[in-house]
Motif scaffolding. Structure first.
Motif, PDB file in Angstrom:
ATOM      1  N   LEU A 103       0.837  -1.210   0.000  1.00 27.95           N
ATOM      2  CA  LEU A 103       0.000   0.000   0.000  1.00 27.95           C
ATOM      3  C   LEU A 103       0.868   1.254   0.000  1.00 27.95           C
ATOM      4  N   ILE A 104       1.855   1.278   0.867  1.00 32.23           N
ATOM      5  CA  ILE A 104       2.723   2.454   0.952  1.00 32.23           C
ATOM      6  C   ILE A 104       3.517   2.659  -0.333  1.00 32.23           C
ATOM      7  N   HIS A 105       4.146   1.599  -0.796  1.00 29.44           N
ATOM      8  CA  HIS A 105       5.025   1.745  -1.952  1.00 29.44           C
ATOM      9  C   HIS A 105       4.240   2.020  -3.225  1.00 29.44           C
ATOM     10  N   ALA A 106       3.145   1.320  -3.405  1.00 31.93           N
ATOM     11  CA  ALA A 106       2.358   1.533  -4.619  1.00 31.93           C
ATOM     12  C   ALA A 106       1.814   2.952  -4.644  1.00 31.93           C
ATOM     13  N   HIS A 107       1.311   3.398  -3.533  1.00 37.48           N
ATOM     14  CA  HIS A 107       0.786   4.760  -3.487  1.00 37.48           C
ATOM     15  C   HIS A 107       1.869   5.777  -3.834  1.00 37.48           C
ATOM     16  N   ALA A 108       3.033   5.617  -3.210  1.00 39.21           N
ATOM     17  CA  ALA A 108       4.112   6.572  -3.460  1.00 39.21           C
ATOM     18  C   ALA A 108       4.508   6.569  -4.927  1.00 39.21           C
ATOM     19  N   LYS A 109       4.649   5.377  -5.487  1.00 43.60           N
ATOM     20  CA  LYS A 109       5.107   5.294  -6.860  1.00 43.60           C
ATOM     21  C   LYS A 109       4.097   5.914  -7.824  1.00 43.60           C
ATOM     22  N   VAL A 110       2.847   5.545  -7.679  1.00 45.73           N
ATOM     23  CA  VAL A 110       1.824   6.033  -8.589  1.00 45.73           C
ATOM     24  C   VAL A 110       1.674   7.548  -8.482  1.00 45.73           C
ATOM     25  N   THR A 111       1.543   8.051  -7.267  1.00 43.52           N
ATOM     26  CA  THR A 111       1.298   9.483  -7.127  1.00 43.52           C
ATOM     27  C   THR A 111       2.503  10.308  -7.568  1.00 43.52           C
ATOM     28  N   ARG A 112       3.701   9.804  -7.322  1.00 50.66           N
ATOM     29  CA  ARG A 112       4.871  10.603  -7.719  1.00 50.66           C
ATOM     30  C   ARG A 112       5.015  10.682  -9.224  1.00 50.66           C
ATOM     31  N   GLN A 113       4.765   9.572  -9.890  1.00 49.46           N
ATOM     32  CA  GLN A 113       4.857   9.613 -11.347  1.00 49.46           C
ATOM     33  C   GLN A 113       3.781  10.514 -11.920  1.00 49.46           C
ATOM     34  N   LEU A 114       2.575  10.357 -11.388  1.00 50.85           N
ATOM     35  CA  LEU A 114       1.451  11.160 -11.860  1.00 50.85           C
ATOM     36  C   LEU A 114       1.729  12.638 -11.653  1.00 50.85           C
ATOM     37  N   GLU A 115       2.209  12.962 -10.467  1.00 48.99           N
ATOM     38  CA  GLU A 115       2.474  14.359 -10.157  1.00 48.99           C
ATOM     39  C   GLU A 115       3.597  14.916 -11.036  1.00 48.99           C
ATOM     40  N   ALA A 116       4.609  14.106 -11.274  1.00 51.92           N
ATOM     41  CA  ALA A 116       5.710  14.565 -12.124  1.00 51.92           C
ATOM     42  C   ALA A 116       5.191  14.903 -13.522  1.00 51.92           C
ATOM     43  N   ASP A 117       4.304  14.070 -14.053  1.00 51.58           N
ATOM     44  CA  ASP A 117       3.732  14.328 -15.376  1.00 51.58           C
ATOM     45  C   ASP A 117       2.924  15.615 -15.379  1.00 51.58           C
ATOM     46  N   LEU A 118       2.049  15.758 -14.388  1.00 51.57           N
ATOM     47  CA  LEU A 118       1.201  16.948 -14.330  1.00 51.57           C
ATOM     48  C   LEU A 118       2.047  18.206 -14.202  1.00 51.57           C
ATOM     49  N   GLU A 119       3.072  18.108 -13.381  1.00 51.56           N
ATOM     50  CA  GLU A 119       3.953  19.256 -13.154  1.00 51.56           C
ATOM     51  C   GLU A 119       4.686  19.626 -14.437  1.00 51.56           C
ATOM     52  N   ALA A 120       5.236  18.616 -15.094  1.00 55.79           N
ATOM     53  CA  ALA A 120       6.055  18.873 -16.272  1.00 55.79           C
ATOM     54  C   ALA A 120       5.216  19.392 -17.436  1.00 55.79           C
ATOM     55  N   GLU A 121       4.037  18.824 -17.626  1.00 55.75           N
ATOM     56  CA  GLU A 121       3.265  19.151 -18.810  1.00 55.75           C
ATOM     57  C   GLU A 121       2.290  20.310 -18.613  1.00 55.75           C
ATOM     58  N   HIS A 122       1.885  20.529 -17.357  1.00 54.77           N
ATOM     59  CA  HIS A 122       0.858  21.553 -17.147  1.00 54.77           C
ATOM     60  C   HIS A 122       1.092  22.434 -15.931  1.00 54.77           C
ATOM     61  N   GLY A 123       2.197  22.245 -15.241  1.00 55.82           N
ATOM     62  CA  GLY A 123       2.475  23.084 -14.086  1.00 55.82           C
ATOM     63  C   GLY A 123       1.453  22.979 -12.969  1.00 55.82           C
ATOM     64  N   LEU A 124       0.870  21.800 -12.833  1.00 51.40           N
ATOM     65  CA  LEU A 124      -0.115  21.590 -11.770  1.00 51.40           C
ATOM     66  C   LEU A 124       0.380  20.520 -10.803  1.00 51.40           C
ATOM     67  N   THR A 125       0.103  20.738  -9.520  1.00 51.29           N
ATOM     68  CA  THR A 125       0.372  19.664  -8.572  1.00 51.29           C
ATOM     69  C   THR A 125      -0.811  18.702  -8.585  1.00 51.29           C
ATOM     70  N   LEU A 126      -0.611  17.530  -8.018  1.00 56.99           N
ATOM     71  CA  LEU A 126      -1.710  16.571  -7.972  1.00 56.99           C
ATOM     72  C   LEU A 126      -2.865  17.081  -7.113  1.00 56.99           C
ATOM     73  N   PRO A 127      -2.607  17.573  -5.892  1.00 57.17           N
ATOM     74  CA  PRO A 127      -3.722  18.151  -5.138  1.00 57.17           C
ATOM     75  C   PRO A 127      -4.389  19.295  -5.887  1.00 57.17           C
ATOM     76  N   GLY A 128      -3.607  20.114  -6.560  1.00 59.81           N
ATOM     77  CA  GLY A 128      -4.172  21.200  -7.329  1.00 59.81           C
ATOM     78  C   GLY A 128      -5.104  20.682  -8.407  1.00 59.81           C
ATOM     79  N   TYR A 129      -4.662  19.663  -9.118  1.00 59.99           N
ATOM     80  CA  TYR A 129      -5.514  19.070 -10.144  1.00 59.99           C
ATOM     81  C   TYR A 129      -6.804  18.534  -9.545  1.00 59.99           C
TER      82      TYR A 129
END
Lengths: 159, 159
Positions: free
Chosen positions: A24-50
């Motif tokens: 649970l811990i590792h999967a959550h960290a991995k998924v959210t970090r990758q997702l957030e990195a994409d959002l940040e790089a492509e649209h300048g949004l954080t995951l909570p912001g999105y």
DNA sequence: ACGGAATACTTGCGCGAGCAAACTTCTTGA
DNA sequence: TCAAGAAGTTTGCTCGCGCAAGTATTCCGT
């Protein structure tokens, strides 16, 4: 009833229990970090912001009370205040007072906010698919929601 | 093969997919926050701090390379450096250089660290049971580890 | 054997976010 | 009606931690 003594030993977690907890811990960290990195790089949004924008866009009248929004976005009230400050400064969200109760503040998504949300949507969608959903079978997907859903039952999620 | 055009619409997430994704975020947040609050209140330890101690205590020679420890503890290398700094200042962990390769640093748990870990263990154990395991059936527990385990199997955290 | 790339860790910097306390406004009980 | 307390939001303070850059060491191709 036997009262537990200070020295009483409790059985440690077994392998399955440990695996569930760590996955649970590792999967959550991995998924959210990758997702957030994409959002940040492509649209300048954080995951909570999105997520704030996404929830607002689906809410009646495109607005939600700060406190409700906080639980949707998995933030404390103070954390949400700062986030809305930032989104507001970027012109994606506005604050509106409530006529009926002067204590409550609504966060309202702006037209520009909707634009940014729509632009970021494909990135988010692809991320959730790539990093989570497509790696699970249909059965596993159901099992996941089935197992974890009740844990956060008191955090209302619109489904 | 049809190439996706820029205007091509992708199907949004269905109800089950949304539920799986949101339940992962909310359940993780809820469980870890409660667990961390308990550890903090009763033993002055953060959750990552506890996990570092726990991993070290089970490692051969009670030591692990910084980079290995980082992935176990779901931290970046820099994050682990600060955490080990703090644990080291508290006397729970020590650094040790590696003779074979002067680049690597081992983190070694101290006797005092083991004491603190043992003291905090029941709190952590109870938390994991109360907030996660006892709320799931045996089948759900397996399903959870089964579904989420592979997501972080390859490399625990590295992006 | 040597210089460039790769590996392991640490530091400078900045930001997101939690807690506790402070306001403000509403509710309730005497 | 009027405190006293609850509810909703914001602010002061602090800290964890990620990213990018820096340093030290090892590896490798020529």
């Amino acid at each position: 009833m036997a009262k537990a003594s200070a020295r009483e030993q409790v059985a440690p977690l077994d392998r399955r229990e440990m695996a569930a907890w760590h996955s649970l811990i590792h999967a959550h960290a991995k998924v959210t970090r990758q997702l957030e990195a994409d959002l940040e790089a492509e649209h300048g949004l954080t995951l909570p912001g999105y997520e704030v924008l996404a929830h607002l866009s689906e809410a009646p009248d495109r607005r939600l009370r700060m406190s409700d929004l906080a639980s949707f976005a998995v933030l404390t009230p103070s954390g949400l205040t700062r986030l809305v400050d930032k989104l507001s400064a970027a012109g994606l969200v506005e604050r509106a007072r409530c006529g009926a109760d002067a204590r409550v503040v609504y966060a309202v998504i702006t037209t520009e906010g909707l634009r940014r949300l729509r632009a970021a949507y494909p990135t988010h969608l692809r991320g959730v698919r790539d990093y989570l959903i497509d790696r699970l079978g249909a059965k596993q997907l159901d099992a996941l929601a089935d197992a974890l859903g009740p844990l956060s039952a008191d955090c209302p999620i619109r489904l």
